[in-house]
Enzyme design. Structure first.
Site, PDB file in Angstrom:
ATOM      1  CE  LYS A  43      -3.754  -2.284   2.282  1.00 23.53           C
ATOM      2  NZ  LYS A  43      -4.651  -2.770   1.099  1.00 23.53           N
ATOM      3  CG  LEU A 224     -18.461   5.624   0.603  1.00 18.88           C
ATOM      4  CD1 LEU A 224     -19.554   6.612   0.519  1.00 18.88           C
ATOM      5  CD2 LEU A 224     -19.024   4.522   1.969  1.00 18.88           C
ATOM      6  CG  ASP A 256      -2.975   1.370  -2.069  1.00 19.47           C
ATOM      7  OD1 ASP A 256      -3.435   1.698  -0.804  1.00 19.47           O
ATOM      8  OD2 ASP A 256      -2.497   0.252  -2.438  1.00 19.47           O
TER       9      ASP A 256
HETATM   10  P1  ATP Z   1      -8.969  -1.645  -2.704  1.00 17.84           P
HETATM   11  O1  ATP Z   1      -8.648  -2.389  -1.328  1.00 17.84           O
HETATM   12  O2  ATP Z   1      -9.717  -2.375  -3.950  1.00 17.84           O
HETATM   13  O3  ATP Z   1      -7.998  -0.990  -3.367  1.00 17.84           O
HETATM   14  P2  ATP Z   1     -10.540   0.167  -1.140  1.00 17.84           P
HETATM   15  O4  ATP Z   1     -11.470  -0.969  -0.487  1.00 17.84           O
HETATM   16  O5  ATP Z   1      -9.572   0.460  -0.301  1.00 17.84           O
HETATM   17  O6  ATP Z   1      -9.969  -0.610  -2.473  1.00 17.84           O
HETATM   18  P3  ATP Z   1     -12.694   1.654  -2.400  1.00 17.84           P
HETATM   19  O7  ATP Z   1     -13.369   2.435  -1.359  1.00 17.84           O
HETATM   20  O8  ATP Z   1     -13.445   0.163  -3.071  1.00 17.84           O
HETATM   21  O9  ATP Z   1     -11.373   1.433  -1.667  1.00 17.84           O
HETATM   22  O10 ATP Z   1     -12.068   2.547  -3.451  1.00 17.84           O
HETATM   23  C1  ATP Z   1     -11.447   3.512  -3.428  1.00 17.84           C
HETATM   24  C2  ATP Z   1     -11.718   4.591  -4.472  1.00 17.84           C
HETATM   25  O11 ATP Z   1     -11.861   4.314  -5.773  1.00 17.84           O
HETATM   26  C3  ATP Z   1     -13.305   4.968  -4.298  1.00 17.84           C
HETATM   27  O12 ATP Z   1     -13.675   6.001  -3.459  1.00 17.84           O
HETATM   28  C4  ATP Z   1     -13.670   5.542  -5.576  1.00 17.84           C
HETATM   29  O13 ATP Z   1     -13.119   6.679  -5.721  1.00 17.84           O
HETATM   30  C5  ATP Z   1     -12.786   4.614  -6.542  1.00 17.84           C
HETATM   31  N1  ATP Z   1     -13.596   3.415  -7.160  1.00 17.84           N
HETATM   32  C6  ATP Z   1     -13.458   2.006  -6.758  1.00 17.84           C
HETATM   33  N2  ATP Z   1     -14.404   1.387  -7.081  1.00 17.84           N
HETATM   34  C7  ATP Z   1     -14.870   2.003  -8.200  1.00 17.84           C
HETATM   35  C8  ATP Z   1     -15.834   1.724  -9.337  1.00 17.84           C
HETATM   36  N3  ATP Z   1     -16.423   0.557  -9.529  1.00 17.84           N
HETATM   37  N4  ATP Z   1     -16.190   3.124 -10.158  1.00 17.84           N
HETATM   38  C9  ATP Z   1     -15.613   4.044  -9.971  1.00 17.84           C
HETATM   39  N5  ATP Z   1     -14.916   4.445  -8.964  1.00 17.84           N
HETATM   40  C10 ATP Z   1     -14.465   3.565  -8.215  1.00 17.84           C
HETATM   41  O1  RIB Z   2      -4.123  -1.819  -1.690  1.00 18.01           O
HETATM   42  C1  RIB Z   2      -3.674  -2.919  -2.461  1.00 18.01           C
HETATM   43  C2  RIB Z   2      -2.301  -3.471  -1.827  1.00 18.01           C
HETATM   44  O2  RIB Z   2      -2.584  -4.232  -0.738  1.00 18.01           O
HETATM   45  C3  RIB Z   2      -1.626  -4.610  -2.753  1.00 18.01           C
HETATM   46  O3  RIB Z   2      -0.701  -3.964  -3.804  1.00 18.01           O
HETATM   47  C4  RIB Z   2      -1.081  -5.610  -1.849  1.00 18.01           C
HETATM   48  O4  RIB Z   2       0.395  -5.507  -1.970  1.00 18.01           O
HETATM   49  C5  RIB Z   2      -1.645  -5.144  -0.610  1.00 18.01           C
HETATM   50  O5  RIB Z   2      -0.688  -4.294   0.137  1.00 18.01           O
END
Ligand code: ATP
Ligand code: RIB
Length: 310
Positions: A43, A224, A256
């Site tokens: 991350k 979200l 990230d």
């Molecule tokens: P990940 O762990 O998959 O990297 P996360 O769970 O930390 O993601 P999310 O809230 O799923 O974070 O996504 C981060 C941001 O990415 C959201 O606030 C949004 O701006 C963008 N995003 C994620 N999914 C979508 C989507 N399907 N369409 C448009 N924007 C998205």
């Molecule tokens: O947020 C995505 C990251 O979480 C991946 O690149 C993985 O390495 C974990 O750290």
């Protein structure tokens, strides 16, 4: 005139082994997947790459093993223009992560072994104290030990840096650490663990964001997914919708990208709400590419988002 301001990121670099399949295997089951890719993740490193690719000056503090994965990390940061502030760990190897991506939804499940990054200690932070103090924005996550993160947040706060904490993976945090944070950026799962409030809707996020401010952070930004993000600065709450993406390929690293892009926009002196909008746009683009660090957009990609969507 070139911007001499700098973002300092503390966190982990790991090598991501990503398997794409129609679904995740159940325990005890073997399934045939569709593809495999090996690439840069972690991350902290992903967030550093996201900010740097958008044009910010970035330094990255971590520990790596003395191995081939570490060489890959240095090559990545050289290419991306990230300044490495690295301690070589002689005990543990550079970390790795196993990522399952569901090809239908683009969503993922991750197991990370941070390896050498778990040996980052307060003494490492002291070693890089002057670099932290010379920065403008400091970002951390929770793939590194909490004592080192707290020390880095304290130095950042004393030196008037803007502090950002992405509390991922989800861990319970107390007021001591949250009160050192200007912008806390959890996803729904992390917000739920921190507040005890289940976050399934925008309304839930609104309630959780108020609780996060009560717990001590200056402002909270709950991401979200496809719904965008909810911003609460203690005075007002705003919902920033995500742009519509035609086809989500892989959300790995979207959170990230959001954090790195938010920091980049803040470094450009955008008002926080505009910085959240910028971060939503950048993160949406990252979901259209496979991989974590490799999916981070350039500033041209973000500026061309409207063309991108049509
Ligand atoms: P990940 O762990 O998959 O990297 P996360 O769970 O930390 O993601 P999310 O809230 O799923 O974070 O996504 C981060 C941001 O990415 C959201 O606030 C949004 O701006 C963008 N995003 C994620 N999914 C979508 C989507 N399907 N369409 C448009 N924007 C998205
Ligand atoms: O947020 C995505 C990251 O979480 C991946 O690149 C993985 O390495 C974990 O750290």
């Amino acid at each position: 005139m070139a911007n001499s301001k700098r973002i300092i990121v503390l966190g982990a670099y790991v090598s991501d082994a990503t398997f794409r399949a129609e679904r995740m295997p159940k325990l005890g089951e073997t399934i045939i997947g569709q593809s495999f890719k090996f690439g840069p993740g972690g991350k902290g490193s992903n967030q550093a790459v996201a900010s740097a690719r958008l044009g910010s000056n970035v330094s990255f503090i971590s520990r790596l093993g003395d191995d081939a994965f570490a060489k890959m990390a240095y090559e990545l940061w050289k290419e991306e223009g990230v300044e490495p502030l690295i301690v070589t760990d002689l005990e543990k190897g550079t970390g790795s992560a196993c990522i399952y991506v569901d090809t239908h939804k683009g969503s993922n499940a991750i197991t990370i072994v941070p390896g050498a990054a778990l040996n980052i200690c307060a003494a490492d932070i002291e070693q890089f104290k002057y670099s932290i103090q010379s920065g403008s924005i400091f970002i951390a996550q929770l793939e590194t030990p909490l004592d080192a993160t707290i020390r880095a947040l304290e130095i950042s706060r004393q030196s008037s840096l803007t502090t950002i904490l992405n509390p991922a993976p989800a861990v319970k945090l107390d007021r001591q650490i949250l009160s050192l944070v200007d912008y806390l950026i959890p996803n729904e799962i992390e917000a739920e663990l921190l507040t005890g409030i289940e976050v399934k809707s925008i309304e839930d996020a609104r309630v959780a964001s108020v609780r996060l401010i009560d717990l001590g952070c200056h402002a909270s930004i709950i991401t979200l997914g496809e719904k965008g993000a909810l911003f609460n600065n203690g005075q007002s709450i705003s919902i920033i919708p995500a742009p519509q993406i035609r086809e989500v390929i892989d959300t790995t690293g979207a959170g990230d990208c959001f954090c790195g892009a938010f920091a980049h926009a803040m470094l450009q002196n955008l008002p926080p709400l505009e910085a959240v909008q910028f971060a939503c746009n950048a993160a949406a683009i990252s979901t259209t590419q496979q991989g974590a660090a490799n999916s981070m957009p350039s500033i041209d990609d973000v500026n061309n988002l409207i063309n991108f969507e049509n």
